[in-house]
Design a protein around this motif. Sequence first.
Motif, PDB file in Angstrom:
ATOM      1  N   ALA A  66      28.038  71.579  22.861  1.00  0.00           N
ATOM      2  CA  ALA A  66      27.892  73.036  22.978  1.00  0.00           C
ATOM      3  C   ALA A  66      29.213  73.720  23.315  1.00  0.00           C
ATOM      4  CB  ALA A  66      26.868  73.346  24.068  1.00  0.00           C
ATOM      5  N   ASN A 300      21.823  82.535  18.571  1.00  0.00           N
ATOM      6  CA  ASN A 300      20.606  81.723  18.517  1.00  0.00           C
ATOM      7  C   ASN A 300      19.408  82.624  18.256  1.00  0.00           C
ATOM      8  OD1 ASN A 300      22.192  79.560  19.156  1.00  0.00           O
ATOM      9  ND2 ASN A 300      21.053  78.933  20.941  1.00  0.00           N
ATOM     10  N   PRO A 324      15.752  76.958  26.379  1.00  0.00           N
ATOM     11  CA  PRO A 324      15.495  75.554  26.715  1.00  0.00           C
ATOM     12  C   PRO A 324      16.631  74.883  27.482  1.00  0.00           C
ATOM     13  CG  PRO A 324      16.260  75.674  24.457  1.00  0.00           C
ATOM     14  CD  PRO A 324      16.199  77.094  24.974  1.00  0.00           C
ATOM     15  N   ILE A 327      20.599  74.720  32.093  1.00  0.00           N
ATOM     16  CA  ILE A 327      21.216  75.640  33.066  1.00  0.00           C
ATOM     17  C   ILE A 327      20.712  77.061  32.878  1.00  0.00           C
ATOM     18  CG2 ILE A 327      23.448  74.707  33.862  1.00  0.00           C
ATOM     19  CD1 ILE A 327      22.655  76.128  30.404  1.00  0.00           C
ATOM     20  N   CYS A 328      19.642  77.198  32.103  1.00  0.00           N
ATOM     21  CA  CYS A 328      19.242  78.517  31.612  1.00  0.00           C
ATOM     22  C   CYS A 328      18.165  79.162  32.486  1.00  0.00           C
ATOM     23  CB  CYS A 328      18.715  78.334  30.200  1.00  0.00           C
ATOM     24  SG  CYS A 328      18.200  79.857  29.471  1.00  0.00           S
ATOM     25  N   ASP A 367      19.273  73.802  19.466  1.00  0.00           N
ATOM     26  CA  ASP A 367      20.284  73.912  20.529  1.00  0.00           C
ATOM     27  C   ASP A 367      19.624  74.047  21.903  1.00  0.00           C
ATOM     28  OD1 ASP A 367      22.357  74.572  22.207  1.00  0.00           O
ATOM     29  OD2 ASP A 367      22.644  76.588  21.393  1.00  0.00           O
ATOM     30  N   GLY A 368      19.846  73.018  22.756  1.00  0.00           N
ATOM     31  CA  GLY A 368      19.359  73.078  24.136  1.00  0.00           C
ATOM     32  C   GLY A 368      18.117  72.235  24.347  1.00  0.00           C
ATOM     33  N   GLY A 369      17.990  71.722  25.564  1.00  0.00           N
ATOM     34  CA  GLY A 369      16.791  70.973  25.921  1.00  0.00           C
ATOM     35  C   GLY A 369      16.807  69.507  25.532  1.00  0.00           C
ATOM     36  N   MET A 388      22.244  70.353  19.129  1.00  0.00           N
ATOM     37  CA  MET A 388      23.404  70.694  19.954  1.00  0.00           C
ATOM     38  C   MET A 388      23.011  70.480  21.409  1.00  0.00           C
ATOM     39  SD  MET A 388      25.458  74.280  20.270  1.00  0.00           S
ATOM     40  CE  MET A 388      26.718  73.980  19.051  1.00  0.00           C
ATOM     41  N   ALA A 389      23.958  69.934  22.193  1.00  0.00           N
ATOM     42  CA  ALA A 389      23.626  69.680  23.592  1.00  0.00           C
ATOM     43  C   ALA A 389      24.794  70.028  24.504  1.00  0.00           C
ATOM     44  CB  ALA A 389      23.244  68.212  23.768  1.00  0.00           C
ATOM     45  N   ARG A 391      24.298  69.716  28.578  1.00  0.00           N
ATOM     46  CA  ARG A 391      24.173  68.790  29.694  1.00  0.00           C
ATOM     47  C   ARG A 391      24.443  67.355  29.279  1.00  0.00           C
ATOM     48  NH1 ARG A 391      21.322  65.022  32.052  1.00  0.00           N
ATOM     49  NH2 ARG A 391      20.431  64.693  29.995  1.00  0.00           N
ATOM     50  N   TYR A 422      28.619  71.226  36.058  1.00  0.00           N
ATOM     51  CA  TYR A 422      28.111  71.766  34.794  1.00  0.00           C
ATOM     52  C   TYR A 422      27.570  73.167  35.056  1.00  0.00           C
ATOM     53  CZ  TYR A 422      25.166  72.175  30.574  1.00  0.00           C
ATOM     54  OH  TYR A 422      24.589  72.598  29.399  1.00  0.00           O
ATOM     55  N   GLU A 425      27.053  79.283  30.370  1.00  0.00           N
ATOM     56  CA  GLU A 425      27.968  80.340  29.932  1.00  0.00           C
ATOM     57  C   GLU A 425      27.522  81.697  30.468  1.00  0.00           C
ATOM     58  OE1 GLU A 425      30.987  79.985  27.569  1.00  0.00           O
ATOM     59  OE2 GLU A 425      30.650  78.385  29.003  1.00  0.00           O
ATOM     60  N   GLY A 426      26.265  81.782  30.869  1.00  0.00           N
ATOM     61  CA  GLY A 426      25.771  83.037  31.431  1.00  0.00           C
ATOM     62  C   GLY A 426      25.723  83.001  32.950  1.00  0.00           C
ATOM     63  N   TYR A 438      26.755  87.006  27.919  1.00  0.00           N
ATOM     64  CA  TYR A 438      25.417  87.539  28.103  1.00  0.00           C
ATOM     65  C   TYR A 438      25.490  88.986  28.456  1.00  0.00           C
ATOM     66  CZ  TYR A 438      23.976  83.001  27.358  1.00  0.00           C
ATOM     67  OH  TYR A 438      23.764  81.818  26.729  1.00  0.00           O
ATOM     68  N   GLY A 446      22.279  82.182  33.781  1.00  0.00           N
ATOM     69  CA  GLY A 446      22.488  80.750  33.888  1.00  0.00           C
ATOM     70  C   GLY A 446      22.875  80.368  35.298  1.00  0.00           C
TER      71      GLY A 446
HETATM   72  P1  IMP Z   1      21.414  71.920  27.447  1.00  0.00           P
HETATM   73  O1  IMP Z   1      21.879  70.970  26.409  1.00  0.00           O
HETATM   74  O2  IMP Z   1      19.956  71.801  27.717  1.00  0.00           O
HETATM   75  O3  IMP Z   1      22.238  71.852  28.691  1.00  0.00           O
HETATM   76  O4  IMP Z   1      21.595  73.401  26.832  1.00  0.00           O
HETATM   77  C1  IMP Z   1      22.814  73.835  26.316  1.00  0.00           C
HETATM   78  C2  IMP Z   1      22.610  75.158  25.603  1.00  0.00           C
HETATM   79  O5  IMP Z   1      22.142  76.153  26.510  1.00  0.00           O
HETATM   80  C3  IMP Z   1      23.869  75.757  25.013  1.00  0.00           C
HETATM   81  O6  IMP Z   1      24.226  75.210  23.781  1.00  0.00           O
HETATM   82  C4  IMP Z   1      23.507  77.237  24.913  1.00  0.00           C
HETATM   83  O7  IMP Z   1      22.777  77.542  23.756  1.00  0.00           O
HETATM   84  C5  IMP Z   1      22.606  77.439  26.094  1.00  0.00           C
HETATM   85  N1  IMP Z   1      23.310  78.055  27.236  1.00  0.00           N
HETATM   86  C6  IMP Z   1      24.565  77.850  27.645  1.00  0.00           C
HETATM   87  N2  IMP Z   1      24.827  78.539  28.765  1.00  0.00           N
HETATM   88  C7  IMP Z   1      23.697  79.202  29.060  1.00  0.00           C
HETATM   89  C8  IMP Z   1      23.344  80.093  30.114  1.00  0.00           C
HETATM   90  O8  IMP Z   1      24.091  80.380  31.042  1.00  0.00           O
HETATM   91  N3  IMP Z   1      22.073  80.588  30.054  1.00  0.00           N
HETATM   92  C9  IMP Z   1      21.207  80.280  29.064  1.00  0.00           C
HETATM   93  N4  IMP Z   1      21.476  79.425  28.093  1.00  0.00           N
HETATM   94  C10 IMP Z   1      22.728  78.892  28.079  1.00  0.00           C
END
Ligand code: IMP
Length: 517
Positions: A66, A300, A324, A327-328, A367-369, A388-389, A391, A422, A425-426, A438, A446
């Motif tokens: 990501a 997204n 998803p 950190i959201c 992307d995410g989750g 896309m990930a 974490r 970790y 971005e928000g 954001y 986030g």
């Molecule tokens: P993860 O892989 O579950 O950690 O999610 C990563 C994804 O969360 C990123 O690719 C973004 O689309 C989204 N994301 C990144 N930063 C934030 C945030 O601060 N708030 C909400 N979503 C975020």
Amino acid sequence: MAKQIIWEPGTTFKDWLLLPGRIRREVTVDSVDLRTPITSYFSKEELTPDQLPEDVFVMNMPMLSAPMQSVTGSDMAIELAKTGGLGVIFCSQPIDEEARMVADVKKYKAGFVTPDVFSPQTTIAEIAAHTRKKGYSTFPITDDGKPDGVLIGLLTGKDYSETRHMHLTAADRMKQLGELVASYEDEIGGDLAKANEILEDSHHGSMPIVSRDGRLKAMVFKRDIQHHLQNPLELVDSEKRYRVGAAINTHDYAERVPELVAAGADIIFIDSSQGFSDYQEGALRFLKETFSNIPVVGGNIVTEEGFDSLVNNGAHCIKIGMGPGSICTTREKYRMGRAQATAVIKLNERRQQYLKEKGVYVPIIADGGIVTNDDVWVALALGADAVMAGRFFARFDESPPKRTELRAVRDGMPYTADVKPYWGEGSERAQKWREKRYGQSNETEGVEGAVPYAGHLNESMPRIINSIRTAMQKGGFRNIYELHANAVLERESESSRTEGRPHDISGSGVWSNYSVW
Ligand code: IMP
């Protein structure tokens, strides 16, 4: 009254189980092909990896890191490209810094490198300063100091002393042409294995490649070649440089995109938590008019209307996900978004409809989750072309934050763990950057936290890739195309999930080697 009420609750990756297909003799774990497209193509149906047109952006492994401050800088992008995946550099930083990260990835060439070059009159002091800035120390010397000048020598960090030779010139300290091993470009013909053999026989660590009239064409470095030969999946461009994505926001794209393209970005990602917007349509139109040859991923989005809006305005791929991320706080805070598996299912349906109507296949990225490896193939089976990930990758050495030690007290016992910071971005931390992703508002979306440290990416990635291939082999799928065409998934109940784990015995996880990793 709302326009529409959807009564069926949304699902996540963990709500779905794949039913196994037939294991076929010819589908071995190693033969599973993970190539996947991330740009659109004209066709009446989805194509197999071997049928994809040449101008499609094809990844060799379906995972992207990501664009986040705490996930993807140049180190992550380089290491991920070595495994066939793609890193996307974050845009929550000044334009020149993002462009430098992109350029660092493109410079780190697998194989044939266009090196920095000096003239014989350049002083050792200048060259030493350049080395300190760039971190590498082998430079061809050409008659006019130009990259395509006539090669007359080679200067490495071993050829001079910073205490005694600073006032001398390159000509005074370089190895002369006769002392070098060099090859003609028509002899090597782009064959890295051949270049490697010559280097191995010569005891030299690098070799200039020249034209028949002595002009410098490229350099090859033993270290690069060996990396390349060990990584057959590497994601490289036509000049054998690692591929890299770069994120942009919907505010400063007119200034940012030209810099990123000049630095060598292979694909642009519009980074927005809610991409179904007038702003994103504006950015897409700008890209279509001004940079029509660079592919762009929009997002997204999580709704069918969002998909149509971005594709109709020129997006070559769509990124799915609202809420998803690990950190959201978007869903909790605004009660807005969509459970990720359902979003992928619905957008896959919309994509299939679009394919039928318009004869264009538009790849989708989930992307995410992504928490564990199994989420990757469930997302793919539900229709994603890649995932896309954040974490998942933040845990490794190659993410930008420094590894730290977390100290805590658990059950009265002191406890330490290696972690990597970790943050979203928000989050407040990321938002210290002036262009808030954001934000038209100052609200955060986030949080900031830490993830368990997991070592070098290149040590774990072979196991992760192997687990994806093993799952596909077990299901009888030779590639992602077959997974899309033939996967059967079933909703899993809470009690099925309990049944599916070790249960009703004591000591699992304490005495046994129970781990899904
Ligand atoms: P993860 O892989 O579950 O950690 O999610 C990563 C994804 O969360 C990123 O690719 C973004 O689309 C989204 N994301 C990144 N930063 C934030 C945030 O601060 N708030 C909400 N979503 C975020």
